[in-house]
Design an enzyme around this catalytic site. Structure first.
Site, short mmCIF file in Angstrom:
data_model
loop_
_atom_site.label_atom_id
_atom_site.label_comp_id
_atom_site.label_asym_id
_atom_site.label_seq_id
_atom_site.Cartn_x
_atom_site.Cartn_y
_atom_site.Cartn_z
N ARG A 208 0.86 -1.19 0.00
CA ARG A 208 0.00 0.00 0.00
C ARG A 208 0.90 1.24 0.00
O ARG A 208 1.75 1.41 0.87
CB ARG A 208 -0.88 0.02 1.25
CG ARG A 208 -1.76 1.26 1.28
CD ARG A 208 -2.33 1.52 2.65
NE ARG A 208 -3.12 2.74 2.62
CZ ARG A 208 -3.26 3.56 3.65
NH1 ARG A 208 -2.64 3.32 4.78
NH2 ARG A 208 -4.00 4.65 3.55
N ASP B 177 -3.19 4.73 -3.00
CA ASP B 177 -4.47 5.24 -2.49
C ASP B 177 -5.07 6.30 -3.41
O ASP B 177 -6.28 6.51 -3.43
CB ASP B 177 -4.25 5.89 -1.11
CG ASP B 177 -4.36 4.89 0.02
OD1 ASP B 177 -4.37 3.68 -0.26
OD2 ASP B 177 -4.43 5.31 1.19
N ARG C 131 -17.41 6.77 19.47
CA ARG C 131 -18.15 6.05 20.52
C ARG C 131 -18.15 6.84 21.82
O ARG C 131 -19.19 6.96 22.48
CB ARG C 131 -17.53 4.66 20.72
CG ARG C 131 -17.76 3.73 19.54
CD ARG C 131 -16.86 2.53 19.57
NE ARG C 131 -15.45 2.89 19.44
CZ ARG C 131 -14.48 2.01 19.20
NH1 ARG C 131 -14.77 0.73 19.07
NH2 ARG C 131 -13.22 2.41 19.09
#
EC number: 2.7.2.1
Length: 399
Positions: free
Chosen positions: A91, A148, A285
């Site tokens: 990547r 990417d 969260r």
């Protein structure tokens, strides 16, 4: 054919070994704290237990050696020797304008990746170190760079050129590049499969919502616009990134707060976004927990984030002249029913409606559209490693 997928960070190295005959993950893991004290390898053999091996990993070469040792180990390994690794897929965060698709790594490709360092100073140097370390350990194994940015190289000029003097673009290649391309590409193709339609016929809006977040307009399988820009700072408000702000805010703040270039960069990239608004956390969260307990700033942070995603969806419906499906992916997109619900509420005009019960899904593929919705809403867990492995296989299978 077994393909090793590598994602190298400055002090970490994530890996997966994937058997491409059936696209199954044989093993995966991470080397963490490379070059620091208390470094370790966390290795999981599919169907087996996770093993943590504490090891002095002074550099990425030692980390790669440790990965190969784990993969070939009698007890925790999945292959007999490293000769069973057919190719390595890396990547790479930034490919600039040079790379419109993945590339087999040779000297010319390495030079071009180095040339892109100034476009991605935080990521490309680590990616280069990972490639060089792999080449030392696996010198005869073909390697592929998967960028990417490559998926977004199909954007039209009017979508990627900033309204600055054109000479600045020519001189510095200063333009919108977009990121998360491997993820947007994977979920777009998976959406086409779920819908049972050729991707060439579809208009999709893919929402990669994690601590970093971006939206992409996909027409006929190609990216035509995306929310991130020259850097991942543009676009949505994110975990710690500001997203879009009036550029004049930057010079104003530098003057008022006596900030230098590094200060303002750090301020916009690390201290802003959901963290900056809520004052609680960059983790959605935690922010949701605080909002449920009546924290007004936490609620405001969530509202700003959801409003930003809604605006981009509306914008891209206009760009695409309609939409067949909206896709949610990445940590928040895959797991957060509240965010999905808030983003898509009151979109009946566009034919977008979700089933609130189906929307409770977490971390697995689902069609969460209401029965009378004209536009499909899908949840698709991203799989960037598999997409990298597919790209690697595509390029090396004829070598």
């Amino acid at each position: 054919m077994n393909i090793l997928v590598i994602n190298t960070g400055s002090s970490s190295l994530k890996y997966q070994l994937i058997d491409m005959t059936n696209e199954s993950v044989l093993a995966k893991g991470v080397c963490d704290r490379i070059g620091l004290e208390h470094s370790f390898l966390k290795h999981t053999k599919t169907g087996g237990e996770t093993v943590v091996i504490e090891k002095d990993l002074y550099n990425h070469k030692l980390a790669i050696q440790e990965v190969i040792s784990a993969l070939t180990d009698e007890k925790i390994g999945v292959i007999k020797s490293m000769s069973e690794i057919s190719a390595v897929g890396h990547r790479i965060v930034h490919g600039g304008e040079k790379f419109k698709e993945s590339a087999i790594i040779d000297e010319d490709v390495m030079k071009a990746i180095r040339d892109c360092v100034e476009l991605a100073p935080l990521h490309n140097p680590s990616n280069i170190i990972g490639i060089e370390a792999c080449k030392q350990i696996l010198p005869d194994v073909p390697m592929v760079a998967v960028f990417d940015t490559a998926f977004h190289q199909t954007m039209p000029r009017h979508a990627y050129i900033y309204a600055l003097p054109y000479e600045i673009y020519e001189k510095y290649k200063l333009r919108k590049y977009g990121f998360h391309g491997t993820s947007h590409k994977y979920v777009a193709h998976r959406a086409a499969q779920m819908l049972g339609k050729p991707i060439e016929s579809l208009k999709l809006i893919t929402c990669h919502l994690g601590n970093g977040a971006s939206i992409c307009a996909v027409k006929g399988g190609k990216s035509v616009d995306t929310s991130m820009g020259f850097t991942p700072l543009q676009g949505l408000c994110m975990g710690t990134r500001s997203g879009n702000v009036d550029p004049a805010v930057i010079t104003y703040l530098m003057e008022k707060e006596k900030m230098n270039i590094n200060d303002i960069n750090n301020f916009l990239n690390k201290k802003s976004g959901v963290l900056g608004i809520s004052g609680v956390s960059s983790d959605f969260r935690d922010v949701q927990d605080a909002a449920e307990k009546g924290d007004d700033r936490a609620q405001l942070a969530l509202d700003i984030f959801c409003y930003g995603v809604r605006k981009y969806i509306g914008k891209y419906i206009a760009v695409l002249n309609g939409v067949d499906a909206v896709v949610f992916t990445a940590g928040i997109g895959e797991n957060n029913a509240y965010i999905r619900r808030e983003v898509l509420k009151d979109m009946d005009f566009f034919g977008i409606k979700i089933d609130l019960d189906k929307n409770e899904v977490k971390g697995k593929e689902a069609d969460i559209s209401a029965p009378d919705a004209k536009v499909k809403t899908l949840v698709i867990p991203t799989n960037e490693e598999l997409e990298i492995a597919r790209e690697t296989l595509r390029l090396v299978k004829n070598l």
